[in-house]
Write a protein that holds these residues in place. Structure first.
Motif, short mmCIF file in Angstrom:
data_model
loop_
_atom_site.label_atom_id
_atom_site.label_comp_id
_atom_site.label_asym_id
_atom_site.label_seq_id
_atom_site.Cartn_x
_atom_site.Cartn_y
_atom_site.Cartn_z
N SER A 59 28.65 36.39 27.48
CA SER A 59 29.26 37.55 26.82
C SER A 59 30.74 37.71 27.15
N PHE A 60 31.17 37.12 28.25
CA PHE A 60 32.53 37.34 28.73
C PHE A 60 33.47 36.17 28.41
N HIS A 61 32.89 35.01 28.09
CA HIS A 61 33.67 33.84 27.66
C HIS A 61 32.70 32.83 27.07
N PRO A 62 33.05 32.18 25.97
CA PRO A 62 32.11 31.28 25.30
C PRO A 62 31.81 29.99 26.06
N LYS A 63 32.65 29.64 27.05
CA LYS A 63 32.44 28.38 27.77
C LYS A 63 32.26 28.56 29.27
N MET A 64 32.25 29.80 29.74
CA MET A 64 32.07 30.04 31.17
C MET A 64 31.02 31.13 31.38
N LYS A 65 29.99 30.81 32.12
CA LYS A 65 28.88 31.74 32.35
C LYS A 65 29.29 32.83 33.34
N TYR A 66 28.91 34.05 33.02
CA TYR A 66 29.04 35.19 33.94
C TYR A 66 30.49 35.38 34.44
N PRO A 69 31.56 39.17 36.11
CA PRO A 69 31.09 39.49 37.46
C PRO A 69 31.60 38.51 38.53
N ILE A 70 31.80 37.26 38.15
CA ILE A 70 32.34 36.30 39.11
C ILE A 70 33.76 36.70 39.51
N VAL A 71 34.56 37.11 38.54
CA VAL A 71 35.93 37.56 38.83
C VAL A 71 35.90 38.81 39.71
N GLU A 72 35.02 39.75 39.40
CA GLU A 72 34.93 40.98 40.17
C GLU A 72 34.55 40.70 41.63
N VAL A 73 33.53 39.90 41.81
CA VAL A 73 33.06 39.60 43.17
C VAL A 73 34.14 38.84 43.95
N ASN A 74 34.77 37.87 43.31
CA ASN A 74 35.79 37.09 43.99
C ASN A 74 37.02 37.90 44.33
N THR A 75 37.37 38.84 43.48
CA THR A 75 38.51 39.71 43.78
C THR A 75 38.22 40.56 45.00
N ASN A 76 37.01 41.11 45.07
CA ASN A 76 36.64 41.90 46.25
C ASN A 76 36.57 41.02 47.50
N LEU A 77 36.06 39.80 47.35
CA LEU A 77 36.00 38.88 48.48
C LEU A 77 37.41 38.53 48.97
N ALA A 78 38.30 38.29 48.03
CA ALA A 78 39.68 37.96 48.41
C ALA A 78 40.27 39.06 49.29
N HIS A 79 40.05 40.30 48.90
CA HIS A 79 40.61 41.40 49.69
C HIS A 79 39.91 41.51 51.05
N GLY A 147 45.85 26.44 40.44
CA GLY A 147 46.60 26.87 39.26
C GLY A 147 46.19 26.20 37.98
N VAL A 148 45.03 25.54 37.96
CA VAL A 148 44.56 24.83 36.78
C VAL A 148 43.36 25.56 36.20
N GLY A 149 43.47 25.98 34.94
CA GLY A 149 42.32 26.62 34.31
C GLY A 149 42.64 27.93 33.63
N TYR A 150 41.61 28.74 33.47
CA TYR A 150 41.69 29.99 32.74
C TYR A 150 42.39 31.06 33.57
N GLU A 151 43.26 31.85 32.95
CA GLU A 151 44.13 32.75 33.72
C GLU A 151 43.37 33.83 34.48
N ASP A 152 42.21 34.24 34.00
CA ASP A 152 41.44 35.23 34.76
C ASP A 152 41.05 34.69 36.13
N LEU A 153 40.94 33.37 36.23
CA LEU A 153 40.61 32.73 37.50
C LEU A 153 41.87 32.33 38.27
N THR A 154 42.83 31.73 37.59
CA THR A 154 44.03 31.27 38.29
C THR A 154 44.87 32.43 38.82
N ASP A 155 44.78 33.59 38.15
CA ASP A 155 45.54 34.76 38.58
C ASP A 155 44.69 35.78 39.33
N LEU A 156 43.56 35.35 39.83
CA LEU A 156 42.67 36.24 40.57
C LEU A 156 43.37 36.80 41.81
#
Length: 298
Positions: A59-66, A69-79, A147-156
């Motif tokens: 639902s959040f990207h046609p080629k990447m599952k989930y 929530p992966i971005v949300e969890v990783n952002t919290n983990l980063a902090h 720095g390679v890939g989709y910006e939601d991940l590279t700019d996490l």
């Protein structure tokens, strides 16, 4: 040393349920008390992982599952990792699948401006949304950190590249997709396959990496350890096992040499899947490996 234990019960990156039970299983196996023989342990609990129904995985990207929530969890983990380092503690992140590596590296990157990543894995985890063959984000965290890939991940967590490509060292890779192999060749990435390790010897491989880091005045390493680096005969309880991997002895040599270097300031330990395990063989090995590592960590 003060160790902050951070559980990340996530399976969305691998899309294989059971790996989310890894942190709980390790606690049940008394990992806190075992590591407490050598260090002061603070259990920060598990990060919250939002619930997403399986039929919404794309639902959040046609080629990447989930993805969301992966971005949300990783952002919290980063902090969480960043605040642990900021307090003078050593963050030990227990997974969960390897998608969490992006969050860990992002947190380290905010605190340390010049550091290296030693990524121990049967896989490169350097796919992107363009090259992925599965849509599983646990195959993308290291590429995203570089720095390679989709910006939601590279700019996490913060905008921009988290770690320089030349400061990334992949050890144990033996199952690479075409896009990953192309990225390695194009950018001359530092990759030591299992075959390289067996030909040169693990101790020599690690010694050469540490020598390179010191020549570059790098005094900080984030160690990201996926148990599937070990031959599948020894780790039935992991989601993507691969044959012809490291022996347990080679893995212990790697962990001891890196720990004794005094460069490691943070660590991931991922991809234990208790549901797939047989008679706790993998869980017991994980406890043994963590015990072994933190005995030598200074």
């Amino acid at each position: 040393m003060d160790i902050n234990v951070i559980g990340v019960p996530i399976f969305y990156g691998s899309d294989i349920k059971g790996v989310d039970l890894g942190p709980r299983k390790l606690r049940e196996k008394n990992v806190l008390n075992i590591l407490g023989k050598y260090h002061k342990i603070y259990d920060l609990g598990d990060l919250f992982v939002p619930s997403v129904k399986e039929n919404h995985k794309f639902s959040f990207h046609p080629k990447m599952k989930y993805l969301k929530p992966i971005v949300e969890v990783n952002t919290n983990l980063a902090h969480q990792v960043y605040t642990s380092l900021n307090s003078g503690s050593f963050p030990l992140v227990l997974g969960g699948d390897h998608s969490l590596g992006l969050g860990s590296i992002s947190g380290v990157s905010k605190y340390y401006k010049n550091f290296a990543v030693i990524w121990v894995d049967a896989h490169g985890d350097i796919n992107s949304h363009i090259t992925t063959e599965t849509g599983n984000v646990h195959g993308m965290p290291l590429a995203s950190a570089m720095g390679v890939g989709y910006e939601d991940l590279t700019d996490l967590y913060f905008h921009g590249t988290k770690v320089k490509m030349e400061n990334v060292f992949i050890i144990g890779a033996r199952d690479l997709d075409k896009g990953e192999s192309d990225l390695i060749l194009t950018n001359h990435l530092n990759v030591y396959s299992t075959q390289n390790v067996k030909e040169a010897g693990m101790k020599k491989v690690i010694t050469n990496i540490i020598k390179t880091l010191k020549e570059r005045n790098i005094s900080t390493v984030h160690l990201s350890f996926d148990i599937d680096c070990i031959d599948s005969n020894f780790v039935p309880g992991t989601g993507t096992p691969v044959k012809e991997g490291m022996t347990v002895g080679e893995a212990k040599t790697l962990l001891k040499c890196i720990a004794e270097s005094k460069l490691v300031k943070s660590m991931d330990f991922v991809e234990l899947n208790p549901v797939l395990d047989k008679d706790d063989i993998t869980s017991d090995l994980c406890i043994d490996l963590l015990d072994w590592t933190f005995k030598y960590l200074k």
